[in-house]
Write an enzyme that holds these catalytic residues in place. Structure first.
Site, PDB file in Angstrom:
ATOM      1  N   ARG A  56      47.120  -3.937  12.979  1.00  0.00           N
ATOM      2  CA  ARG A  56      48.663  -5.231  13.566  1.00  0.00           C
ATOM      3  C   ARG A  56      47.511  -6.359  14.628  1.00  0.00           C
ATOM      4  NH1 ARG A  56      44.637  -5.320  17.093  1.00  0.00           N
ATOM      5  NH2 ARG A  56      46.092  -6.576  18.312  1.00  0.00           N
ATOM      6  N   GLY A  57      48.441  -6.541  15.512  1.00  0.00           N
ATOM      7  CA  GLY A  57      47.869  -8.235  15.895  1.00  0.00           C
ATOM      8  C   GLY A  57      49.031  -9.436  14.819  1.00  0.00           C
ATOM      9  N   ALA A  58      49.800 -10.234  15.306  1.00  0.00           N
ATOM     10  CA  ALA A  58      50.275 -11.030  14.881  1.00  0.00           C
ATOM     11  C   ALA A  58      49.627 -11.560  13.349  1.00  0.00           C
ATOM     12  CB  ALA A  58      51.192 -12.289  15.645  1.00  0.00           C
ATOM     13  N   ARG A  99      58.050  -4.787  10.359  1.00  0.00           N
ATOM     14  CA  ARG A  99      57.633  -5.294  12.535  1.00  0.00           C
ATOM     15  C   ARG A  99      58.568  -5.413  12.590  1.00  0.00           C
ATOM     16  NH1 ARG A  99      52.060  -3.903  15.124  1.00  0.00           N
ATOM     17  NH2 ARG A  99      53.585  -3.523  16.591  1.00  0.00           N
ATOM     18  N   GLN A 206      45.533  -0.761  22.812  1.00  0.00           N
ATOM     19  CA  GLN A 206      44.695  -1.713  21.713  1.00  0.00           C
ATOM     20  C   GLN A 206      43.447  -2.354  22.697  1.00  0.00           C
ATOM     21  OE1 GLN A 206      48.128  -1.714  22.035  1.00  0.00           O
ATOM     22  NE2 GLN A 206      48.558  -2.510  20.862  1.00  0.00           N
ATOM     23  N   ASP A 247      52.557 -12.984  19.689  1.00  0.00           N
ATOM     24  CA  ASP A 247      53.360 -13.064  18.478  1.00  0.00           C
ATOM     25  C   ASP A 247      54.226 -13.860  17.828  1.00  0.00           C
ATOM     26  OD1 ASP A 247      52.131 -10.270  20.112  1.00  0.00           O
ATOM     27  OD2 ASP A 247      52.145  -9.494  17.745  1.00  0.00           O
ATOM     28  N   ASN A 257      54.580 -11.279  23.454  1.00  0.00           N
ATOM     29  CA  ASN A 257      52.998 -10.915  23.620  1.00  0.00           C
ATOM     30  C   ASN A 257      53.571  -9.537  24.009  1.00  0.00           C
ATOM     31  OD1 ASN A 257      50.506 -10.798  22.791  1.00  0.00           O
ATOM     32  ND2 ASN A 257      49.337 -10.852  24.313  1.00  0.00           N
ATOM     33  N   LYS A 258      52.308  -8.632  23.877  1.00  0.00           N
ATOM     34  CA  LYS A 258      52.388  -6.939  24.140  1.00  0.00           C
ATOM     35  C   LYS A 258      53.050  -6.926  24.981  1.00  0.00           C
ATOM     36  CE  LYS A 258      51.378  -4.680  22.010  1.00  0.00           C
ATOM     37  NZ  LYS A 258      52.546  -3.808  21.041  1.00  0.00           N
TER      38      LYS A 258
HETATM   39  O1  MRU Z   1      51.983  -4.432  18.877  1.00  0.00           O
HETATM   40  P1  MRU Z   1      50.170  -4.827  18.091  1.00  0.00           P
HETATM   41  O2  MRU Z   1      49.122  -4.836  18.343  1.00  0.00           O
HETATM   42  O3  MRU Z   1      49.946  -6.071  16.837  1.00  0.00           O
HETATM   43  O4  MRU Z   1      50.950  -6.350  19.180  1.00  0.00           O
HETATM   44  C1  MRU Z   1      49.713  -7.273  19.496  1.00  0.00           C
HETATM   45  C2  MRU Z   1      49.646  -7.824  20.219  1.00  0.00           C
HETATM   46  O5  MRU Z   1      50.611  -8.238  20.885  1.00  0.00           O
HETATM   47  C3  MRU Z   1      48.683  -9.392  20.004  1.00  0.00           C
HETATM   48  O6  MRU Z   1      48.536  -9.980  21.679  1.00  0.00           O
HETATM   49  C4  MRU Z   1      49.135 -10.530  18.958  1.00  0.00           C
HETATM   50  O7  MRU Z   1      49.886 -10.483  18.099  1.00  0.00           O
HETATM   51  C5  MRU Z   1      48.107 -11.452  19.217  1.00  0.00           C
HETATM   52  S1  MRU Z   1      47.057 -11.393  18.177  1.00  0.00           S
HETATM   53  C6  MRU Z   1      46.078 -12.629  17.751  1.00  0.00           C
END
Ligand code: MRU
Length: 358
Positions: A56-58, A99, A206, A247, A257-258
């Site tokens: 996970r993470g963009a 996603r 996370q 994201d 973002n999250k």
């Molecule tokens: O749902 P996730 O864990 O994929 O969400 C991740 C985030 O929101 C991060 O902050 C974002 O992707 C930046 S990662 C470098």
């Protein structure tokens, strides 16, 4: 072919490894208590890994999807270019349906598709070889980009700084090094005295599971807090800056973002604390004029009602579980990219940075 030797000096773990045709992902659902690596050679399994948050993470989602597209291409049996393109598009569609919010997923798939579209004269075998190089390039470029972003971002920070971060925008969320945590790593490497407060980031945790784990591995001073403690710390003067990842960033600088990022940004504004977003240009979506157009993923209600097998709420309670929120550009002090720092007029500067990456 291997990409594991690249960037030996970049801090943090590499969550995505590719060796001799096999993709290995650290299972982020099991961290921090178990370090299990899962192996992939099949694009549908890669799609499931993205959907189920093994990775996970963009930026990490984008890198992984590129390898998924490679595996899908390899499994296509035809030698006919037009048929190959048709089947490859279907592979990319499956990967793209995993996603919806992180635009890096679509950016990476578009890059893989563009390579195929730009080379109609090439035999299918050659296209498959080129796709392998492209996926590895996307992975390695991401680490280099994060290190550049780190350098630009670290310059914004004072010599002694207490930073709040939300979610995990670290090595685990990228090819390596991290975006927001890359800035922190670069500041530490530059000799700055850095202390980090990590929001636990309900519901998927996370922050407590991943950010705390990777910062501790790098011996970066870290204090874990529950999400609802950030305002109190700010009111006590204990936070000097907020740094988060993204994201998807709309053309006007609005940032998805999250979930919970928007709340932190409002708190930061109220307390006159700079609120920085660190993200590569692959996270900027110039097709969207503002953040209201960003699709927000809603995830399984079980993430809210349970932690592992432990039930936390009454059976059948109604639950709302949006995975992201949008922070308006006016609450953001600067957007740190690999090309430099955008401040003030985001529309012009972000467009210029994206242009620089083309
Ligand atoms: O749902 P996730 O864990 O994929 O969400 C991740 C985030 O929101 C991060 O902050 C974002 O992707 C930046 S990662 C470098």
């Amino acid at each position: 072919m291997s990409n594991c030797a690249a960037f030996p000096d970049a801090g943090g773990i590499r969550p995505i490894k590719y060796n001799d045709g096999v993709l290995s992902l650290i299972d982020q659902r099991l961290l921090p208590t178990e370090e299990v690596w899962l192996k992939y050679t099949d694009y549908q399994a890669v799609a499931e890994a993205i959907r189920s948050m093994v990775v996970r993470g963009a930026p990490a989602i984008g890198v992984t999807a590129a390898y998924g597209a490679l595996f899908g291409a390899r499994a296509i049996e035809t030698e006919d270019y037009a048929e190959f393109v048709k089947e490859f598009d279907q592979v990319c569609e499956v990967l793209g349906a995993t996603r919806p919010t992180a635009v890096n997923l679509f950016w990476a798939l578009d890059r893989m598709k563009s390579l195929v579209q730009a080379n109609p004269e090439q035999p299918v075998g050659n296209l498959k070889i080129a796709l392998e190089y492209e996926a590895m390039a996307i992975n390695e470029e991401d680490i280099r980009i994060n290190m550049n972003m780190g350098r630009h971002g670290a310059a914004l920070l004072p010599e002694k700084v207490r930073i709040l971060t939300h979610c995990n925008a670290g090595a685990l969320a990228t090819g390596g090094y991290g975006t927001a945590l890359g800035v922190i790593r670069a500041a530490v490497a530059a000799g700055k005295e850095v202390a980090v407060f990590a929001d636990e980031t309900r519901p998927f945790l996370q922050g407590s599971r991943l950010t705390a784990w990777e910062l501790m591995r790098d011996n970066i001073q870290t204090v874990l807090i529950c999400d609802n403690m950030a305002g109190y710390l700010m009111s006590k003067g204990a936070i000097d800056a907020v740094i988060v990842g993204a994201d998807r960033i709309a053309a006007n600088g609005d940032v998805a973002n999250k979930i919970g990022t928007y709340t932190v940004a409002i708190l930061a504004k109220e307390h006159n604390i700079p609120f920085y977003v660190a993200a590569p240009t692959s996270t900027i979506d110039l097709q969207l004029t503002d953040g209201s157009q960003i699709p927000i993923e809603e995830r399984d209600t079980r993430e809210v009602t349970h932690i592992g097998e432990q039930q936390l709420a009454p059976t059948d309670i109604a639950v709302f579980n949006p995975a992201f929120d949008v922070t308006p550009a006016r609450l953001i002090s600067a957007i740190i990219t690999e090309h430099g720092v955008a401040q003030g007029n985001y529309t012009e500067q972000l467009a210029a940075y994206v242009q620089q990456s083309r």
